[in-house]
Design a protein around this motif. Structure first.
Motif, short mmCIF file in Angstrom:
data_model
loop_
_atom_site.label_atom_id
_atom_site.label_comp_id
_atom_site.label_asym_id
_atom_site.label_seq_id
_atom_site.Cartn_x
_atom_site.Cartn_y
_atom_site.Cartn_z
N TRP A 1 62.66 -46.50 -19.20
CA TRP A 1 61.26 -46.23 -18.84
C TRP A 1 60.77 -44.93 -19.46
CZ3 TRP A 1 59.23 -41.95 -16.63
CH2 TRP A 1 60.11 -41.06 -15.98
N ARG A 2 61.71 -43.94 -19.57
CA ARG A 2 61.33 -42.66 -20.19
C ARG A 2 61.05 -42.84 -21.67
NH1 ARG A 2 62.24 -37.08 -19.49
NH2 ARG A 2 61.20 -36.06 -21.25
N ARG A 3 61.84 -43.64 -22.34
CA ARG A 3 61.59 -43.90 -23.76
C ARG A 3 60.26 -44.61 -23.95
NH1 ARG A 3 67.20 -45.12 -23.73
NH2 ARG A 3 66.76 -47.36 -23.71
N ARG A 4 59.96 -45.58 -23.08
CA ARG A 4 58.68 -46.27 -23.19
C ARG A 4 57.51 -45.33 -22.91
NH1 ARG A 4 61.67 -50.51 -20.66
NH2 ARG A 4 60.93 -49.86 -18.59
N ALA A 5 57.70 -44.45 -21.92
CA ALA A 5 56.64 -43.48 -21.61
C ALA A 5 56.41 -42.53 -22.78
CB ALA A 5 57.02 -42.69 -20.36
N ASP A 6 57.49 -42.10 -23.42
CA ASP A 6 57.35 -41.21 -24.58
C ASP A 6 56.60 -41.89 -25.71
OD1 ASP A 6 58.63 -39.24 -23.22
OD2 ASP A 6 60.49 -39.32 -24.36
N ARG A 7 56.97 -43.16 -25.97
CA ARG A 7 56.30 -43.89 -27.06
C ARG A 7 54.82 -44.10 -26.74
NH1 ARG A 7 61.30 -46.84 -27.31
NH2 ARG A 7 60.45 -48.46 -25.93
N LEU A 8 54.51 -44.42 -25.49
CA LEU A 8 53.12 -44.63 -25.10
C LEU A 8 52.33 -43.33 -25.22
CD1 LEU A 8 50.86 -46.34 -23.92
CD2 LEU A 8 51.72 -45.79 -21.63
N ALA B 1 53.00 -40.78 -27.15
CA ALA B 1 52.83 -40.45 -28.57
C ALA B 1 51.70 -41.27 -29.19
CB ALA B 1 54.14 -40.70 -29.32
N ALA B 2 51.64 -42.56 -28.85
CA ALA B 2 50.57 -43.40 -29.39
C ALA B 2 49.20 -42.92 -28.92
CB ALA B 2 50.80 -44.85 -28.96
N LEU B 3 49.10 -42.55 -27.66
CA LEU B 3 47.82 -42.08 -27.12
C LEU B 3 47.41 -40.74 -27.74
CD1 LEU B 3 48.30 -42.97 -23.35
CD2 LEU B 3 46.76 -44.09 -24.98
N VAL B 4 48.37 -39.87 -27.97
CA VAL B 4 48.07 -38.57 -28.57
C VAL B 4 47.54 -38.74 -29.99
CG1 VAL B 4 49.14 -36.47 -29.48
CG2 VAL B 4 49.59 -37.18 -27.13
N TRP B 5 48.23 -39.56 -30.80
CA TRP B 5 47.78 -39.75 -32.17
C TRP B 5 46.45 -40.50 -32.22
CZ3 TRP B 5 49.48 -36.81 -35.83
CH2 TRP B 5 50.76 -36.26 -35.73
N LEU B 6 46.26 -41.40 -31.27
CA LEU B 6 44.96 -42.08 -31.19
C LEU B 6 43.86 -41.09 -30.83
CD1 LEU B 6 43.30 -44.70 -31.20
CD2 LEU B 6 43.91 -45.00 -28.78
N THR B 7 44.16 -40.16 -29.95
CA THR B 7 43.18 -39.13 -29.59
C THR B 7 42.81 -38.28 -30.79
OG1 THR B 7 43.94 -39.03 -27.29
CG2 THR B 7 42.79 -37.10 -28.14
N LEU B 8 43.80 -37.85 -31.55
CA LEU B 8 43.52 -37.05 -32.74
C LEU B 8 42.68 -37.84 -33.74
CD1 LEU B 8 43.84 -34.55 -34.50
CD2 LEU B 8 46.06 -35.45 -35.27
N ALA B 9 43.04 -39.12 -33.95
CA ALA B 9 42.27 -39.95 -34.87
C ALA B 9 40.83 -40.12 -34.39
CB ALA B 9 42.94 -41.30 -35.03
N SER B 10 40.65 -40.27 -33.08
CA SER B 10 39.31 -40.44 -32.52
C SER B 10 38.47 -39.18 -32.70
CB SER B 10 39.40 -40.81 -31.04
OG SER B 10 40.10 -42.02 -30.86
N VAL B 11 39.09 -38.02 -32.50
CA VAL B 11 38.37 -36.76 -32.67
C VAL B 11 37.95 -36.56 -34.13
CG1 VAL B 11 38.68 -34.25 -32.63
CG2 VAL B 11 39.36 -35.62 -30.66
N VAL B 12 38.86 -36.87 -35.05
CA VAL B 12 38.53 -36.75 -36.48
C VAL B 12 37.41 -37.73 -36.84
CG1 VAL B 12 39.39 -37.07 -38.82
CG2 VAL B 12 40.81 -35.90 -37.12
N ALA B 13 37.47 -38.94 -36.30
CA ALA B 13 36.42 -39.93 -36.57
C ALA B 13 35.08 -39.47 -36.01
CB ALA B 13 36.81 -41.28 -35.96
N ALA B 14 35.09 -38.90 -34.80
CA ALA B 14 33.85 -38.39 -34.21
C ALA B 14 33.27 -37.27 -35.05
CB ALA B 14 34.12 -37.91 -32.78
N TRP B 15 34.11 -36.41 -35.55
CA TRP B 15 33.67 -35.33 -36.42
C TRP B 15 33.02 -35.89 -37.68
CZ3 TRP B 15 37.45 -31.46 -39.22
CH2 TRP B 15 36.71 -30.40 -39.77
N GLY B 16 33.67 -36.90 -38.26
CA GLY B 16 33.10 -37.53 -39.45
C GLY B 16 31.75 -38.18 -39.17
N LEU B 17 31.64 -38.87 -38.03
CA LEU B 17 30.36 -39.47 -37.66
C LEU B 17 29.27 -38.41 -37.53
CD1 LEU B 17 31.33 -42.07 -34.89
CD2 LEU B 17 30.39 -42.58 -37.14
N LEU B 18 29.62 -37.31 -36.90
CA LEU B 18 28.64 -36.25 -36.67
C LEU B 18 28.15 -35.66 -38.00
CD1 LEU B 18 27.44 -34.70 -34.19
CD2 LEU B 18 29.21 -32.98 -34.59
N VAL B 19 29.08 -35.44 -38.91
CA VAL B 19 28.73 -34.78 -40.17
C VAL B 19 27.97 -35.70 -41.11
CG1 VAL B 19 29.72 -33.75 -42.27
CG2 VAL B 19 30.63 -33.12 -40.02
#
Length: 362
Positions: A30-37, A39-57
């Motif tokens: 369960w800890r390995r699954r939590a870590d993978r989840l 990590a996926a959410l963190v990288w998705l968050t970073l990608a979303s922030v970069v995309a929002a920045w691009g939309l704004l600019v």
């Protein structure tokens, strides 16, 4: 002599130690699954922030979803960054790096943070202090405005949504007052010329149309100042809030109308005879595609000489910098800041400018 062999128990202990991970006991499934989840959410968050920045600019005031981001509460993008940051501290600290990058984007360029360039050359020449303030429901002759003028002592003050005295005489010693419908100018310098654009065509489209060009005679020479109050995005946003996707055409029509009004104002600025200043309520942040297309050739005083976010419009959810002081050739920004509240729904923008002596015009 024959070497002693480890017994079975010792061999089993050695094998178990060699199989264990370097960091200690093996993580549970369960800890390995939590870590993978996570990590996926963190990288998705970073990608979303970069995309929002691009939309704004690149797409704000060009594509309606980006326009919603432009005028929406951008700070909400920090919520997942902070939430996942607290989880990463306890579960997987290496994920703090992409989260730090996301936070830097959100609290930096996405929200409009400005830091003056410490290597910017110091401007020389006579100083002129300019104030622009949307007064809202605050009367021009009020004690609040008088106290602000006493505190700041601007040489020129451009007001929008201005309610002047009935006799249209300056209530403040040392200033000359000019009123053009609901915009006002207080100036220590004599007014040589007033060139106000007829607003009727803009009013027929429910716009603002406040575009007034002044020639002012300072001790340093004659310069021009354009006092603006451009149309708001409010009707377009309210259409989305009430009718959801059915309100998109109204938001797009509002964007087109705001662009047209800015084009009229930009063309009027070309009539300036001397070094040009532009001050007023633009009703758009500097990231707007309309602003970038029509106003970015001018120097924005706060963008180069202000520190922080410079929010001039503050509501319960919204923080935006939509009031600006722009400089044409012949001017340099020394310092810029946001004035304290006087009870309006806008804060004033103040700038100390230097007259560099270069020829100007719009």
């Amino acid at each position: 002599m024959e070497k002693a062999r480890p017994d079975a128990g010792q061999a089993s202990l050695v094998a178990s130690r060699s199989a264990a991970p370097a960091g200690g006991a093996a993580r549970s499934p369960w800890r390995r699954r939590a870590d993978r989840l996570l990590a996926a959410l963190v990288w998705l968050t970073l990608a979303s922030v970069v995309a929002a920045w691009g939309l704004l600019v690149f797409l704000s005031d060009r594509w309606w979803p980006a326009t919603l981001l432009l005028f929406g509460p951008r700070w909400v993008l920090a919520a997942p960054v902070l939430a996942f940051g607290s989880l990463a501290l306890g579960l997987r600290r290496r994920l703090l790096l992409p989260l730090a990058a996301a936070a830097a984007i959100v609290f930096g360029p996405l929200m409009g943070l400005h830091v003056p360039n410490p290597l910017r050359p110091e401007a020389a020449g006579p100083r002129v202090r300019v104030l622009t303030q949307n007064l809202g429901r605050v009367k021009l002759a009020s004690e609040a405005v008088g106290a602000l003028l006493t505190e700041l002592s601007p040489d020129v003050a451009a007001f929008q949504e201005c309610s002047p005295p009935g006799d249209r005489v300056s209530p403040f010693a040392g200033y000359t007052l000019h009123v053009d419908y609901n915009t006002c100018l207080l100036t220590r310098y004599p007014i040589r010329k007033v060139d106000a654009r007829d607003r009727k065509d803009v009013w027929q489209k429910d716009g603002s149309g406040a575009i007034t060009l002044y020639e002012l005679e300072s001790p340093h020479g004659v310069f021009s100042l354009l006092n603006l109050h451009l149309d708001t995005v409010r009707d377009g946003l309210e259409a989305i809030a009430v009718r959801r996707l059915s309100g998109v055409p109204e938001l797009e029509a509002n964007t087109a109308a705001r662009r047209w009004e800015s084009e009229l104002a930009r063309e009027w600025a070309r009539r300036a005879a001397g070094p040009l200043l532009i001050a007023g309520d633009f009703n758009m942040p500097v990231e707007s595609g309309i602003y970038r297309d029509l106003w970015s050739e001018f120097t924005n005083a706060f963008s180069v000489a202000g520190f922080g976010y410079g929010f001039t419009k503050k509501t319960r959810l919204l923080r935006a910098r939509i009031d600006h002081i722009l400089l044409g050739a012949g001017w340099a920004a020394e310092r810029a800041w946001v004035a304290r509240s006087i009870g309006s729904d806008h804060h004033g923008t103040v700038a100390d400018l230097r007259w560099t002596g270069a020829p100007g015009g719009g």
